[in-house]
Design an enzyme around this catalytic site. Structure first.
Site, mmCIF file in Angstrom:
data_model
loop_
_atom_site.group_PDB
_atom_site.id
_atom_site.type_symbol
_atom_site.label_atom_id
_atom_site.label_comp_id
_atom_site.label_asym_id
_atom_site.label_seq_id
_atom_site.Cartn_x
_atom_site.Cartn_y
_atom_site.Cartn_z
ATOM 1 N N ASP A 372 -3.484 4.494 -5.511
ATOM 2 C CA ASP A 372 -3.035 5.623 -4.706
ATOM 3 C C ASP A 372 -3.717 5.600 -3.350
ATOM 4 O OD1 ASP A 372 -5.254 7.878 -4.599
ATOM 5 O OD2 ASP A 372 -5.291 7.094 -6.634
ATOM 6 N N VAL A 373 -3.092 6.266 -2.401
ATOM 7 C CA VAL A 373 -3.527 6.219 -1.014
ATOM 8 C C VAL A 373 -4.906 6.849 -0.843
ATOM 9 C CG1 VAL A 373 -3.023 7.098 1.300
ATOM 10 C CG2 VAL A 373 -1.186 6.106 -0.088
ATOM 11 N N ASP A 374 -5.150 7.993 -1.477
ATOM 12 C CA ASP A 374 -6.416 8.701 -1.287
ATOM 13 C C ASP A 374 -7.594 7.902 -1.819
ATOM 14 O OD1 ASP A 374 -7.429 10.899 -0.009
ATOM 15 O OD2 ASP A 374 -7.187 12.275 -1.684
ATOM 16 N N ASP A 375 -7.456 7.329 -3.006
ATOM 17 C CA ASP A 375 -8.536 6.495 -3.542
ATOM 18 C C ASP A 375 -8.767 5.269 -2.679
ATOM 19 O OD1 ASP A 375 -9.813 7.165 -6.317
ATOM 20 O OD2 ASP A 375 -7.762 7.864 -6.445
ATOM 21 N N ALA A 378 -10.608 6.196 0.455
ATOM 22 C CA ALA A 378 -11.977 6.549 0.061
ATOM 23 C C ALA A 378 -12.808 5.304 -0.226
ATOM 24 C CB ALA A 378 -11.951 7.467 -1.160
#
Length: 628
Positions: A372-375, A378
């Site tokens: 996923d983009v957020d992980d 991060a």
């Protein structure tokens, strides 16, 4: 200077805490706590499969009972306006099935009274009614509204299987098999829940069909009819496609996409297809779910998934922002762990992103298929300092950056898992917006822009970033805030949008930023902190919690730091709140800060009360005292 000293002391305390809690493999496994839903489902699963796991079941029973409210209900969060009917039904089902709690005990009688008062089993949500149907407590409808053949509709059809979010597909695939076979599993220990219906004639569940839903289902059926004659035995072909969809996405631990609900449903869908509980796939799936059990307050909790990668990305970055050297053993171990978790497989994301190569990160410890983009942003923040000098990190960094850029939606925002999963027809289906879509969101878009603006040489003039900023401007609320998809809720979205725009070079004097600052200042509590209710997610407007929380305050203060050139009274009061409330231990400490799905479950990240204050303190010291 007293404030600076206090902040530095708090930073050192948090740094030491995080160093102490790191696992030998370099990760952090703070719990991903989601209420009692998965605990109840685990009891039901073990009893349905007739697996003698009595120590575990007794522990789960004790945990569920410890969370019951005085009126007999269970809540999704502390200030839910009334008890949650669906969660209470799931709890009493599990407790009765366990055999360790008598129906005549006062807690059980209170729960029964609450259920009947609020409409009975027939008023529970769709997923709970499916659970009841699997267990023989309700009848499956004679025909499920969505026929299994719908999965054969081509990708060019205006609504098709891959228009649905990956989370939705993972749950719908087994549900379609179960509904088609009308599968039930009744054991000698199955409880009798018939006394929990308010209408004794109500035996099966139905989906309330609006005119729009009926029209959509008729349209889908016409599409299916067009397949007849072109393909032989489309029913069996559809069932086989659904079964293979599940089997091809089983992770090494035996779970289906690392999701508890999807794995639970898969187990019974495969049994509906003829597998027994002794089959290796079923055994591995059960063991995979058990491997995600953690301990909270000396009691077992079945996590919906693990959060090791997410925890580790955020903690590694926060420690480095706080001045811990990239060469420190803690950071070296953490980032080596992250290198081992970058994805090299093509997942479903490639269906709508055909030219991109793998390079993302997922959320859980075992995730290899569903980045996923957020992980990913991060993880890239965490390894940035190493990637500048270490040739081993550079190709890993490049793959990650390229994957994130490729994931931008056509509307300019960023999703979580897949591009352009925003088909408006899906909103007509039950649970459409929360479970079936993966639209652009302010938190993902803001966080992604912040990553590019702060950690690469890309800024507001770069066309994709410029397009993302315009998406944020377009989706700002009238009061100046932004709603979010994955955090609670408007404070989180506003923090993400503000820090993103500032990192990309949007001027602090921009009207959009001024409106957001005014909103944050307006909702600050008298004690200097901020707090937002999960009711914001349900009501789709900002609902104050009435009390301040550590994490909401950290987000709000960090946003104000990003847009301020001096310590404002609001920042100072917020920092004071964080410093003076670091040791509080009450329901506000455990209040959910993450969304799962509106009205279904919310997430208490046990890492958040360490990560976000540390990051906020670091930015405060760096900006206003020029250290680090």
């Amino acid at each position: 200077m007293a404030l600076k000293k206090q902040v530095l002391e708090e930073m050192n305390r948090l740094i030491e805490k995080l160093r102490t809690d790191q696992l030998p493999d370099g990760s952090w496994d703070y719990p991903f706590e989601t209420g009692i839903k998965t605990d109840a489902y685990m009891i039901i699963l073990l009893r349905m499969l007739e697996l003698e796991e009595e120590d575990l079941i007794r522990g789960l029973v004790k945990r569920i009972l410890s969370k019951q409210a005085q009126d007999g209900s269970w809540k999704l969060f502390h200030d839910e306006k009334t008890g949650n009917l669906t969660t209470t039904i799931e709890a009493i089902y599990a407790l009765r099935y366990s055999g360790y709690v008598s129906n005549e005990e006062s807690q059980m009688m209170a729960a029964k009274g609450f259920i009947l008062k609020h409409g009975g089993l027939e008023k529970s949500q769709m997923f709970t009614q499916i659970l009841l149907a699997i267990g023989g407590q309700m009848d499956w409808p004679s025909s499920f509204p969505i026929p299994v053949e719908a999965v054969l509709l081509p990708n060019q059809f205006p609504i098709n299987f891959y228009d649905i979010s990956v989370f939705g597909r993972a749950n719908i695939a087994p549900i379609l098999i179960l509904s088609d076979t009308r599968y039930t599993k009744i054991t000698n220990r199955s409880p009798d829940l018939s006394d929990l219906f308010t209408d004794r004639e109500a035996g099966s569940f139905t989906l309330r069909q609006t005119r729009d839903l009926r029209s959509l289902l008729d349209y889908i059926k016409k599409g299916i009819d067009s397949l007849v004659g072109i393909q032989e035995d489309i029913h069996e072909k559809a069932i086989n496609k659904l079964e293979m969809y599940m089997l091809n996405r089983i992770e090494a631990d035996g779970t289906f996409y690392s999701y508890f609900s999807a794995t639970f449903l898969m187990i019974f869908a495969l049994m509906a297809r003829g597998k027994t509980k002794e089959d290796k796939i079923i055994v591995n799936a059960v063991n995979g779910l058990k491997s995600m059990i953690c301990e909270i307050d000396n009691l077992p909790h079945c996590q919906y998934t693990t959060a090791n990668v997410w925890n580790t990305t955020l903690i590694s970055y926060a420690l480095q922002e706080a001045g811990v050297s990239k060469n420190a053993n803690t950071i070296q171990k953490a980032n080596q762990y992250l290198l081992s978790r970058q994805h090299y497989k093509y997942g479903d994301w490639v269906i709508h992103n055909k030219h991109a190569k793998p390079g993302g990160w997922g959320f859980s410890n075992i995730n290899t298929l569903n980045p996923d983009v957020d992980d990913t942003t991060a993880a890239l923040r965490a390894i940035r300092r190493q990637s500048i000098q270490n040739h081993h990190f550079r190709p890993i960094w490049d793959r990650g950056v390229e994957w994130v850029l490729s994931m931008q939606n056509d509307d300019g925002g960023w999703p979580a898992f897949e591009r352009n999963i925003d088909n408006p027809l899906l909103t007509i289906l039950p649970g459409g917006e929360d479970l079936l879509l993966d639209e652009s969101s302010a938190d993902l878009t803001g966080r992604t822009i912040e990553f590019f603006g702060k950690h690469t040489n890309l800024n507001k003039r770069y066309p994709p970033i410029k397009k993302g900023i315009k998406w944020l401007w377009k989706h700002q609320e009238e009061d100046g805030s932004w709603n979010s998809r994955w955090g609670i809720c408007y404070i989180y979205g506003t923090w993400a949008a503000l820090t993103g725009m500032r990192a990309a070079g949007v001027e602090a004097e921009h009207p959009s930023i001024h409106k957001a600052i005014s909103w944050l200042n307006k909702i600050q509590n008298d004690d200097g902190g901020w707090g937002e209710s999960c009711n914001s997610d349900i009501e789709e407007e900002y609902v104050p919690l009435g009390f301040s929380t550590i994490t909401h305050t950290a987000w709000a203060v960090d946003a104000l730091i990003a847009v301020s050139d001096k310590i404002t009274p609001q920042i100072q009061k917020g920092i004071n709140f964080l410093c003076h409330n670091a040791d509080i231990n009450n329901w506000r400490t455990t209040y959910p800060m993450g969304q799962g799905a509106a009205g279904l479950f919310y997430i208490h990240y046990h890492s958040y009360n360490y990560i976000w204050p540390l990051l906020t303190y670091s930015h405060f010291i760096h900006k206003f005292y020029k250290e680090y």
